[in-house]
Design an enzyme around this catalytic site. Structure first.
Site, PDB file in Angstrom:
ATOM      1  N   LYS A   1      27.101  49.639  42.718  1.00 49.32           N
ATOM      2  CA  LYS A   1      27.887  49.467  43.950  1.00 49.32           C
ATOM      3  C   LYS A   1      28.473  50.822  44.392  1.00 49.32           C
ATOM      4  O   LYS A   1      28.371  51.203  45.559  1.00 49.32           O
ATOM      5  CB  LYS A   1      29.005  48.450  43.667  1.00 49.32           C
ATOM      6  CG  LYS A   1      29.892  48.157  44.841  1.00 49.32           C
ATOM      7  CD  LYS A   1      30.919  47.095  44.424  1.00 49.32           C
ATOM      8  CE  LYS A   1      32.200  47.306  45.179  1.00 49.32           C
ATOM      9  NZ  LYS A   1      33.380  46.958  44.401  1.00 49.32           N
TER      10      LYS A   1
ATOM     11  N   TYR B   1      22.910  35.024  22.788  1.00 50.93           N
ATOM     12  CA  TYR B   1      21.927  35.767  23.588  1.00 50.93           C
ATOM     13  C   TYR B   1      21.576  34.997  24.863  1.00 50.93           C
ATOM     14  O   TYR B   1      21.661  35.535  25.977  1.00 50.93           O
ATOM     15  CB  TYR B   1      20.670  35.992  22.743  1.00 50.93           C
ATOM     16  CG  TYR B   1      19.594  36.804  23.418  1.00 50.93           C
ATOM     17  CD1 TYR B   1      19.806  38.146  23.752  1.00 50.93           C
ATOM     18  CD2 TYR B   1      18.341  36.247  23.701  1.00 50.93           C
ATOM     19  CE1 TYR B   1      18.804  38.899  24.356  1.00 50.93           C
ATOM     20  CE2 TYR B   1      17.338  37.001  24.300  1.00 50.93           C
ATOM     21  CZ  TYR B   1      17.572  38.329  24.620  1.00 50.93           C
ATOM     22  OH  TYR B   1      16.581  39.070  25.215  1.00 50.93           O
TER      23      TYR B   1
HETATM   24  N1  LIG Z   1      11.181  42.861  23.879  1.00 48.52           N
HETATM   25  C1  LIG Z   1      11.085  41.669  24.392  1.00 48.52           C
HETATM   26  O1  LIG Z   1      10.123  40.941  24.090  1.00 48.52           O
HETATM   27  C2  LIG Z   1      12.128  41.155  25.354  1.00 48.52           C
HETATM   28  C3  LIG Z   1      12.009  39.839  25.816  1.00 48.52           C
HETATM   29  C4  LIG Z   1      12.954  39.361  26.715  1.00 48.52           C
HETATM   30  C5  LIG Z   1      13.967  40.187  27.179  1.00 48.52           C
HETATM   31  N2  LIG Z   1      14.057  41.452  26.713  1.00 48.52           N
HETATM   32  C6  LIG Z   1      15.176  42.273  27.217  1.00 48.52           C
HETATM   33  O2  LIG Z   1      14.768  43.619  27.433  1.00 48.52           O
HETATM   34  C7  LIG Z   1      15.817  44.513  27.070  1.00 48.52           C
HETATM   35  C8  LIG Z   1      15.320  45.529  26.071  1.00 48.52           C
HETATM   36  O3  LIG Z   1      14.825  44.850  24.905  1.00 48.52           O
HETATM   37  P1  LIG Z   1      14.118  45.648  23.715  1.00 48.52           P
HETATM   38  O4  LIG Z   1      13.102  44.758  23.137  1.00 48.52           O
HETATM   39  O5  LIG Z   1      13.739  46.980  24.184  1.00 48.52           O
HETATM   40  O6  LIG Z   1      15.318  45.721  22.679  1.00 48.52           O
HETATM   41  P2  LIG Z   1      15.892  46.979  21.869  1.00 48.52           P
HETATM   42  O7  LIG Z   1      16.878  46.447  20.908  1.00 48.52           O
HETATM   43  O8  LIG Z   1      14.758  47.798  21.351  1.00 48.52           O
HETATM   44  O9  LIG Z   1      16.600  47.800  23.027  1.00 48.52           O
HETATM   45  C9  LIG Z   1      17.882  47.490  23.505  1.00 48.52           C
HETATM   46  C10 LIG Z   1      18.679  48.775  23.569  1.00 48.52           C
HETATM   47  O10 LIG Z   1      19.987  48.504  24.075  1.00 48.52           O
HETATM   48  C11 LIG Z   1      20.910  49.317  23.357  1.00 48.52           C
HETATM   49  N3  LIG Z   1      22.244  48.741  23.481  1.00 48.52           N
HETATM   50  C12 LIG Z   1      22.692  47.554  23.004  1.00 48.52           C
HETATM   51  N4  LIG Z   1      23.993  47.376  23.296  1.00 48.52           N
HETATM   52  C13 LIG Z   1      24.371  48.471  24.014  1.00 48.52           C
HETATM   53  C14 LIG Z   1      25.605  48.887  24.588  1.00 48.52           C
HETATM   54  N5  LIG Z   1      26.717  48.131  24.508  1.00 48.52           N
HETATM   55  N6  LIG Z   1      25.643  50.081  25.235  1.00 48.52           N
HETATM   56  C15 LIG Z   1      24.538  50.866  25.321  1.00 48.52           C
HETATM   57  N7  LIG Z   1      23.356  50.522  24.780  1.00 48.52           N
HETATM   58  C16 LIG Z   1      23.272  49.332  24.125  1.00 48.52           C
HETATM   59  C17 LIG Z   1      20.365  49.318  21.953  1.00 48.52           C
HETATM   60  O11 LIG Z   1      20.862  50.356  21.136  1.00 48.52           O
HETATM   61  C18 LIG Z   1      18.868  49.431  22.197  1.00 48.52           C
HETATM   62  O12 LIG Z   1      18.429  50.761  22.257  1.00 48.52           O
HETATM   63  C19 LIG Z   1      16.969  43.651  26.554  1.00 48.52           C
HETATM   64  O13 LIG Z   1      17.908  43.462  27.592  1.00 48.52           O
HETATM   65  C20 LIG Z   1      16.304  42.347  26.204  1.00 48.52           C
HETATM   66  O14 LIG Z   1      17.181  41.260  26.324  1.00 48.52           O
HETATM   67  C21 LIG Z   1      13.164  41.961  25.803  1.00 48.52           C
END
Ligand SMILES: NC(=O)c1ccc[n+]([C@@H]2O[C@H](COP(=O)([O-])OP(=O)(O)OC[C@H]3O[C@@H](n4cnc5c(N)ncnc54)[C@H](O)[C@@H]3O)[C@@H](O)[C@H]2O)c1
Length: 318
Positions: free
Chosen positions: A107, A147
């Site tokens: 925003k 989640y």
């Molecule tokens: N991988 C999948 O199959 C999948 C499926 C559905 C949704 N997602 C969504 O995609 C996104 C990425 O998933 P991913 O598989 O890469 O997971 P991941 O755990 O590899 O990556 C998530 C990242 O977010 C960071 N993080 C968490 N809390 C944080 C905070 N408070 N401040 C800053 N950074 C923070 C973590 O350190 C990590 O690097 C997520 O939002 C997840 O919900 C992923």
């Protein structure tokens, strides 16, 4: 896109790091922001000397600002069941407070905001396959709710910032994605099976293994994100691979690709484990001209070298 700045929350994670690569590839300057809760610096190691790339270690549950940005990609959140069960409160906080702070920043800078949601919003679905219009069947008090509900709330806040503050938003509902840079020990089916197969251990199958999953290779998933980011669609869009496999079929494929002689070991199904999950991608096909190209066995082959190295690195540490 040259001269444009993108900010990726969760940029050191599995998907966030691949997204940084794609954005840089299209000429964006990129700031990756991450508190390294579940991500790793090594996922961004190859970008260390890349002009136009910056990494900032930061928890987005606190307000933040990294200067003018044109597009924010909000990917920060623990994503695997093992991670979000261990970090339940942090997951709720990043989905709520973290999303507020991200949208406030959008925003402030008049930036677009692309938010990573999930197929978990559909819960244990009563409709199959899941269309974006399905509202879901989620247990709000079960162990997975930290989640599922955080992500449903993320979607609600995103829509509210659009309605009340006219922030230009996108919402992607991501289905199971796999590929290089996944954590080896995140409990998800593919890294689990790959790790066990490469170590010659039994492959753990929960329940009778007849529950189905669909798996999307990471390059397809990122292509879907980029197309959605460039589109005008602000309602949620499913991005995932609709080809459904039983867990047992997946196990057999992993054994083939890794040329492993491991056996299967059966364990009880965890609570609220969805029995079936498959995206309806008609909307992505029609709106974005997107569909996945890499099928499961091919994706597993492309991921093999990464998993071999990750298993070797873990073994060397012990
Ligand atoms: N991988 C999948 O199959 C999948 C499926 C559905 C949704 N997602 C969504 O995609 C996104 C990425 O998933 P991913 O598989 O890469 O997971 P991941 O755990 O590899 O990556 C998530 C990242 O977010 C960071 N993080 C968490 N809390 C944080 C905070 N408070 N401040 C800053 N950074 C923070 C973590 O350190 C990590 O690097 C997520 O939002 C997840 O919900 C992923």
């Amino acid at each position: 896109m040259s001269g444009q700045r993108a900010l990726v929350t969760g940029g050191a994670g599995f998907l966030g790091s691949h997204l940084c690569d794609a954005l840089l590839g299209e000429g964006w300057s990129v700031i990756a922001l991450d508190n390294l809760l579940t991500g790793r610096r090594s996922n961004l190691g190859h970008l260390r000397n890349e002009a136009g790339f910056e990494f900032i270690e930061k928890d987005i549950c606190e307000p933040f600002d990294a200067g003018r940005v044109d597009y924010i990609f909000h990917f920060a959140s623990p994503a695997s069941p093992v991670d979000y069960m261990e970090h339940g409160i942090a997951t709720l906080k990043v989905g709520s407070l973290g999303t507020f702070h991200t949208l406030e920043l959008a925003k402030k800078h008049g930036a677009k905001c692309f938010v990573a949601s999930t197929s978990e919003c559909y819960g244990d679905p009563r409709e199959h396959p899941q269309k974006e219009t399905y509202w879901g069947h989620v247990n709000p008090i079960g162990p997975r709710s930290v989640y599922d509900e955080a992500k449903r709330f993320t979607e609600a806040v995103t829509m509210a910032y659009r309605r009340y503050h006219h922030v230009d938003t996108r919402i992607v509902r991501i289905f199971n994605t796999y590929g290089p840079r996944m954590q080896l020990n995140d409990g998800r089916v593919i890294p689990n099976f790959m790790k066990q197969a490469l170590r010659g251990q039994d492959l753990t199958v929960f329940g009778d293994g007849r529950q189905t999953r669909s798996f999307c290779y990471v390059s397809d998933e990122i292509d879907g994100f980029m197309r959605l980011a460039k589109s005008d669609e602000h309602l949620p869009v499913n991005i995932g691979n609709p080809n459904e496999f039983t867990i047992l079929e997946c196990a057999q494929m992993v054994l083939r690709v890794t040329e492993s002689n491991s056996k299967l070991r059966y364990e009880p199904l965890p609570q609220d484990d969805p029995k079936q999950r498959r995206p309806d991608i008609a909307k992505a096909r029609q709106l974005l001209g997107w569909e996945p190209k890499v099928q499961l066995e091919e994706g597993l082959r492309r991921s093999l070298e990464y998993f071999q190295k990750a298993v070797a690195a873990e073994t060397a540490k012990k």
